[in-house]
Design a protein around this motif. Structure first.
Motif, PDB file in Angstrom:
ATOM      1  N   LYS A 142     -20.828 -18.542 -72.948  1.00  0.00           N
ATOM      2  CA  LYS A 142     -20.664 -19.595 -73.948  1.00  0.00           C
ATOM      3  C   LYS A 142     -21.044 -20.958 -73.392  1.00  0.00           C
ATOM      4  O   LYS A 142     -20.615 -21.998 -73.879  1.00  0.00           O
ATOM      5  CB  LYS A 142     -19.235 -19.598 -74.490  1.00  0.00           C
ATOM      6  N   ASP A 143     -21.842 -20.942 -72.317  1.00  0.00           N
ATOM      7  CA  ASP A 143     -22.484 -22.148 -71.802  1.00  0.00           C
ATOM      8  C   ASP A 143     -21.576 -23.087 -71.020  1.00  0.00           C
ATOM      9  O   ASP A 143     -21.899 -24.265 -70.846  1.00  0.00           O
ATOM     10  CB  ASP A 143     -23.151 -22.936 -72.933  1.00  0.00           C
ATOM     11  N   SER A 144     -20.429 -22.612 -70.534  1.00  0.00           N
ATOM     12  CA  SER A 144     -19.607 -23.435 -69.652  1.00  0.00           C
ATOM     13  C   SER A 144     -20.146 -23.330 -68.231  1.00  0.00           C
ATOM     14  O   SER A 144     -20.308 -22.226 -67.708  1.00  0.00           O
ATOM     15  CB  SER A 144     -18.150 -22.965 -69.684  1.00  0.00           C
ATOM     16  N   VAL A 145     -20.441 -24.467 -67.611  1.00  0.00           N
ATOM     17  CA  VAL A 145     -21.022 -24.466 -66.267  1.00  0.00           C
ATOM     18  C   VAL A 145     -19.957 -24.098 -65.247  1.00  0.00           C
ATOM     19  O   VAL A 145     -18.885 -24.695 -65.201  1.00  0.00           O
ATOM     20  CB  VAL A 145     -21.628 -25.842 -65.932  1.00  0.00           C
ATOM     21  N   LEU A 146     -20.264 -23.088 -64.427  1.00  0.00           N
ATOM     22  CA  LEU A 146     -19.362 -22.667 -63.360  1.00  0.00           C
ATOM     23  C   LEU A 146     -19.715 -23.345 -62.040  1.00  0.00           C
ATOM     24  O   LEU A 146     -18.842 -23.819 -61.320  1.00  0.00           O
ATOM     25  CB  LEU A 146     -19.419 -21.140 -63.197  1.00  0.00           C
ATOM     26  N   GLN A 147     -21.007 -23.358 -61.728  1.00  0.00           N
ATOM     27  CA  GLN A 147     -21.468 -23.940 -60.463  1.00  0.00           C
ATOM     28  C   GLN A 147     -22.864 -24.503 -60.673  1.00  0.00           C
ATOM     29  O   GLN A 147     -23.620 -24.006 -61.504  1.00  0.00           O
ATOM     30  CB  GLN A 147     -21.492 -22.881 -59.355  1.00  0.00           C
ATOM     31  N   ASN A 148     -23.193 -25.538 -59.858  1.00  0.00           N
ATOM     32  CA  ASN A 148     -24.450 -26.228 -60.089  1.00  0.00           C
ATOM     33  C   ASN A 148     -24.923 -26.935 -58.820  1.00  0.00           C
ATOM     34  O   ASN A 148     -24.303 -27.890 -58.388  1.00  0.00           O
ATOM     35  CB  ASN A 148     -24.254 -27.242 -61.229  1.00  0.00           C
ATOM     36  N   THR A 149     -25.990 -26.457 -58.206  1.00  0.00           N
ATOM     37  CA  THR A 149     -26.426 -27.027 -56.922  1.00  0.00           C
ATOM     38  C   THR A 149     -27.053 -28.398 -57.043  1.00  0.00           C
ATOM     39  O   THR A 149     -26.819 -29.257 -56.205  1.00  0.00           O
ATOM     40  CB  THR A 149     -27.459 -26.126 -56.211  1.00  0.00           C
TER      41      THR A 149
END
Length: 349
Positions: free
Chosen positions: A85-92
């Motif tokens: 549902k497009d919730s960001v978990l991790q992002n470099t």
């Protein structure tokens, strides 16, 4: 969140290191056509960059036959994990700001993020969709985290790679800088939380309560007289903080002063007022690093270092109550000992 087999290692590698600008057009399921699917069940879309645009790249049913030539090396790229549902978990890209090493390993288990990476050539970008049940095996005994259930039981992985492959040695050389950036991002996120604010308020209240006790107040007055006499005897031109620290800037810096939560690098020499050396950064051959305002060092350092600009050199005279107090420290620092430090604020991260 714990996934089975090497997916756990892959997510651990990406943890705190995961982002996207170049894959914005690929983030929607409707872009680039329907998902293709590996035999192991990974749904994917892979794109190669042609000029300033991305074009869909198709794979053979057997995968990428050139992968064997890349095993043991590392892609460089940015990664992002999201729920269905497009919730960001991790992002470099957000948390590190640099491409991170992505290991290309021999595939011992299919259907995992390792296999997804094996489909990418340098310069490719990809969108991969995993069913949570394929990552967290029911037989492992690990329940599916509620937030993944709420996210549709799907984990999305977005990857945008550079055109470069690197060796294991090159990847290891990048780790110290990546770890520093990841820790800084984690600290920033922690500081933004309501729990952190409550924790800091409680810590300040506890310190104020301790300093207000009759015994500590009496010791502070005693230490203050000792420090004033020491400064006069040694011709120091010092300033005093409300808490009772005396300091003299020997060499002003030109950079900023550190803010709570930022990691600082400090060279130092610590002595008793008698001149006896009890500690120095020269012992390790490098500055000490610690986050300001987190209780990682004595209160006198948290306050004293925060007064300095990057590049400053200074003398700190710290009353015992803001150092090691009535307990002292080992055999080198007796109880109720005011301390002198010569410090240099080398860097603020």
């Amino acid at each position: 969140m714990r996934f089975s087999s090497r997916s756990a290692r892959q997510l651990a590698l990406a943890a705190g290191l995961l982002g996207f600008a170049s894959l914005t057009a690929c983030n929607k399921d409707t872009d680039g056509g329907a998902y293709a699917k590996t035999k192991s069940g990974i749904e994917y879309k892979i794109f190669k960059k042609v000029g300033d645009k991305y074009e869909r790249r198709e794979l053979a049913a057997t995968g990428d036959p050139t992968y064997k030539d890349r095993v043991g090396k590392f892609l460089l790229g940015h990664m992002e994990y999201r729920t269905g549902k497009d919730s960001v978990l991790q992002n470099t890209r957000r948390d590190v700001g640099l491409p991170v090493p992505l290991p290309l390993q021999e595939l011992k288990q299919k259907g995992m993020p390792d296999e997804a990476l094996s489909l990418l050539q340098p310069g490719d970008s990809g969108v991969f969709r995993f069913q949570v049940d394929s990552l967290i095996k029911p037989k492992s005994g690990q329940p599916v985290p509620p937030f993944l259930k709420r996210g549709g039981n799907v984990v999305m992985m977005y990857v945008a790679t550079t055109n470069k492959l690197i060796t294991q040695a090159e990847a290891q050389a990048m780790q110290p800088e990546l770890q520093k950036r990841a820790m800084a991002a984690q600290m920033k996120q922690r500081m933004a939380s309501p729990e952190y604010a409550k924790q800091m308020q409680a810590q300040k209240a506890e310190q104020a309560k301790m300093l207000a006790t009759p015994a500590v107040q009496a010791q502070l007055k005693k230490d203050d007289a000792i420090l004033q006499e020491y400064a006069k005897k040694n011709n120091l031109t010092v300033q005093k903080t409300p808490s009772g620290i005396y300091y003299q800037v020997l060499k002003p810096g030109t950079g900023p002063t550190p803010k709570p939560g930022q990691t600082v690098s400090v060279n130092y020499i610590g002595t008793l007022l008698s001149g006896k050396l009890f500690d120095s950064s020269e012992k390790t051959g490098k500055p000490i690093e610690f986050p300001i305002g987190q209780g990682a060092v004595i209160p006198g350092w948290d306050e004293g270092i925060s007064l300095l600009n990057k590049g400053s050199k200074a003398i700190l005279l710290i009353p015992s109550s803001l150092a090691y107090g009535s307990r002292g420290a080992g055999t080198d620092i007796p109880a109720d000992s005011p301390l002198r430090f010569e410090v240099e604020l080398v860097n603020i991260q």
